[in-house]
Scaffold this motif. Structure first.
Motif, PDB file in Angstrom:
ATOM      1  N   GLN A 163       0.829  -1.208   0.000  1.00 43.79           N
ATOM      2  CA  GLN A 163       0.000   0.000   0.000  1.00 43.79           C
ATOM      3  C   GLN A 163       0.861   1.256   0.000  1.00 43.79           C
ATOM      4  O   GLN A 163       0.487   2.265  -0.601  1.00 43.79           O
ATOM      5  CB  GLN A 163      -0.937  -0.014   1.204  1.00 43.79           C
ATOM      6  N   ARG A 164       2.015   1.203   0.664  1.00 42.29           N
ATOM      7  CA  ARG A 164       2.915   2.355   0.610  1.00 42.29           C
ATOM      8  C   ARG A 164       3.404   2.570  -0.819  1.00 42.29           C
ATOM      9  O   ARG A 164       3.534   3.702  -1.295  1.00 42.29           O
ATOM     10  CB  ARG A 164       4.096   2.148   1.563  1.00 42.29           C
ATOM     11  N   GLN A 165       3.655   1.473  -1.515  1.00 38.94           N
ATOM     12  CA  GLN A 165       4.096   1.582  -2.901  1.00 38.94           C
ATOM     13  C   GLN A 165       2.995   2.181  -3.772  1.00 38.94           C
ATOM     14  O   GLN A 165       3.264   2.978  -4.675  1.00 38.94           O
ATOM     15  CB  GLN A 165       4.498   0.201  -3.428  1.00 38.94           C
ATOM     16  N   MET A 166       1.733   1.802  -3.484  1.00 39.60           N
ATOM     17  CA  MET A 166       0.602   2.405  -4.209  1.00 39.60           C
ATOM     18  C   MET A 166       0.607   3.918  -4.026  1.00 39.60           C
ATOM     19  O   MET A 166       0.380   4.675  -4.983  1.00 39.60           O
ATOM     20  CB  MET A 166      -0.727   1.840  -3.705  1.00 39.60           C
ATOM     21  N   ALA A 171      -1.313   6.596  -6.173  1.00 42.37           N
ATOM     22  CA  ALA A 171      -2.633   6.001  -5.890  1.00 42.37           C
ATOM     23  C   ALA A 171      -3.490   5.927  -7.148  1.00 42.37           C
ATOM     24  O   ALA A 171      -4.667   6.296  -7.148  1.00 42.37           O
ATOM     25  CB  ALA A 171      -3.351   6.780  -4.789  1.00 42.37           C
ATOM     26  N   ARG A 172      -2.893   5.459  -8.219  1.00 42.87           N
ATOM     27  CA  ARG A 172      -3.630   5.329  -9.483  1.00 42.87           C
ATOM     28  C   ARG A 172      -4.284   3.959  -9.570  1.00 42.87           C
ATOM     29  O   ARG A 172      -3.782   2.977  -9.033  1.00 42.87           O
ATOM     30  CB  ARG A 172      -2.684   5.533 -10.665  1.00 42.87           C
ATOM     31  N   GLY A 173      -5.408   3.912 -10.288  1.00 43.02           N
ATOM     32  CA  GLY A 173      -6.097   2.648 -10.467  1.00 43.02           C
ATOM     33  C   GLY A 173      -7.049   2.348  -9.323  1.00 43.02           C
ATOM     34  O   GLY A 173      -7.437   3.218  -8.554  1.00 43.02           O
ATOM     35  N   GLN A 174      -7.402   1.084  -9.188  1.00 42.95           N
ATOM     36  CA  GLN A 174      -8.357   0.669  -8.174  1.00 42.95           C
ATOM     37  C   GLN A 174      -7.655   0.517  -6.830  1.00 42.95           C
ATOM     38  O   GLN A 174      -6.710  -0.244  -6.700  1.00 42.95           O
ATOM     39  CB  GLN A 174      -8.987  -0.675  -8.567  1.00 42.95           C
ATOM     40  N   ALA A 305       9.712   1.103   2.955  1.00 45.05           N
ATOM     41  CA  ALA A 305       8.700   2.163   2.861  1.00 45.05           C
ATOM     42  C   ALA A 305       9.341   3.529   2.664  1.00 45.05           C
ATOM     43  O   ALA A 305       8.805   4.382   1.950  1.00 45.05           O
ATOM     44  CB  ALA A 305       7.829   2.163   4.114  1.00 45.05           C
ATOM     45  N   CYS A 306      10.498   3.763   3.289  1.00 41.76           N
ATOM     46  CA  CYS A 306      11.165   5.064   3.178  1.00 41.76           C
ATOM     47  C   CYS A 306      12.297   5.048   2.150  1.00 41.76           C
ATOM     48  O   CYS A 306      12.378   5.921   1.292  1.00 41.76           O
ATOM     49  CB  CYS A 306      11.714   5.492   4.536  1.00 41.76           C
TER      50      CYS A 306
END
Length: 390
Positions: A163-166, A171-174, A305-306
């Motif tokens: 989710q961090r990568q999203m 935050a594109r897509g579904q 994540a960082c």
């Protein structure tokens, strides 16, 4: 006028439906709901009382507002000069002064009594079945089960790496319904048991809270605060850090999983076995291949994540790929930074003392021998243990 607003709203909804940025999202049980205006559905007695108190105060204030302004506007309208009224000339009225003193006093007492009852109940952390310490870090939560079934269990809870990568990708897509609320290790507690939560922080002020439980408590470095809850329902319940704590503030969610007493016992048994497996001998000498494999898992759970999975970092997060400190022959430099952190205008690195000596040795070894780094160096747990004492 109403039809204009209706048409305008329909056009906006239609535009949103065809917009490539629009996402189909659903209510998250135990978390936020789509277009939510009210408080979260309550699953504890305190949350029910807080919700009742909220609406009681809202209605009382609304009634007072309407009554006061109705009298004021009526007086202004009915006694205006244009219809021939003349201003009265009087000095004081004891009756009026007594009335406008007694009535507000009774209103305040009527509000204070239920509010005090809820406040006192929310602070009564005595006779808890389970005590958990929640420690805020930049930017994750650490949990230690201090008393009750599960005593000795401890772990870190961080945002799910996927989710961090999203988020990093815009935050594109579904997006999933639990976007930015999914963690790798949720807090697990039994249903219908009084859970005391002790809060503190390692660096700056954080705040631990779950709206469905009706709890929110600041976590302050050097201080110990506490709160409690007793969930009457099983399920997953979500919260976030509620105190602005730095640039990653939005990425330290809270996930509490409430289960049956039987399932909780099974979870505790599993966690105890995991802890036993992690009790590595600090004097064990690891091979490069074995400790790098373990370091890859530690990096993915805590560092990616960082620093990004590719080790390139971002902004004040320094890259590890090609880093002079990572490639330095003096291994103590990197060990000290990972242990104690580093905070400067040009670099932001939280301390990671909470990880075991083996995990720290593993992740440091992994960074020294991954991406374009190929130092061939192996950091052993004993070296990390030695640096902790300095």
């Amino acid at each position: 006028m109403k039809s204009i607003y209706t048409k305008l709203g329909s056009l906006l909804l239609a535009a949103g439906a065809f917009s490539p940025a629009a996402h189909a999202v659903n209510d998250l049980p135990g978390g936020p709901a789509v277009r939510q205006l009210n408080l979260h559905p309550a699953v504890t007695r305190i949350a029910v009382e807080v919700s009742w108190l909220h609406w009681f105060m809202m209605i009382a204030c609304t009634v007072i507002f309407i009554a006061v302004f109705s009298v004021m506007f009526y007086s202004i309208w009915k006694h205006r000069k244009s219809v021939g009224h003349k201003a009265a000339n009087f000095h004081e009225s004891v009756t009026v002064e007594v009335i406008w003193t007694i009535i507000p006093f009774l209103i305040v007492i009527g509000m204070a009594l239920p509010a005090t009852k809820v406040l006192v109940a929310s602070k009564d952390t005595s006779n808890a079945d389970l005590t958990i310490k929640a420690t805020g870090y930049q930017w994750k939560w650490g949990y230690d089960y201090l008393k009750g079934e599960g005593e000795g269990v401890s772990f870190l809870s961080t945002l799910d790496t996927a989710q961090r990568q999203m988020s990093n990708e815009g935050a594109r897509g579904q997006m999933p319904d639990d976007y930015l609320l999914k963690v790798d290790n949720p807090v697990v507690v039994p249903v219908n048991k009084k859970i005391r939560v002790i809060t503190t922080a390692n660096d700056v002020i954080h705040s631990w809270g779950v709206p469905a439980f009706g709890v929110k408590q600041d976590a302050i470095p050097g201080f110990v605060r506490d709160t409690w809850f007793r969930s009457e329902k099983v399920g997953d319940f979500y919260g976030q850090c509620y105190e602005l704590c730095g640039k990653e503030h939005a990425y330290m969610p809270i996930h509490v999983k409430v289960v049956s007493a039987e399932d909780y016992t099974k979870w505790v048994d599993g966690e105890v076995k995991k802890l036993a497996a992690r009790q590595d001998d600090p004097n064990k000498v690891w091979t490069l291949a074995d400790i790098s494999a373990r370091g890859e898992k530690v990096y993915a759970a805590n560092c990616a994540a960082c620093h990004q999975p590719n080790g390139k970092g971002a902004g004040p997060i320094k890259p590890l790929d090609g880093s002079p400190i990572v490639q330095d022959a003096d291994k103590a430099k990197q060990i000290q930074i990972v242990l104690n952190g580093k905070t400067t205008p040009a670099a932001q690195m939280p301390p990671w003392k909470q990880l075991s000596d083996t995990d720290l040795a593993a992740v440091i070894t992994y960074t020294k021998n991954h991406w374009s780094n190929s130092t061939g160096q192996v950091v052993q747990p004993a070296e990390v243990l030695a640096q902790r004492a300095k």
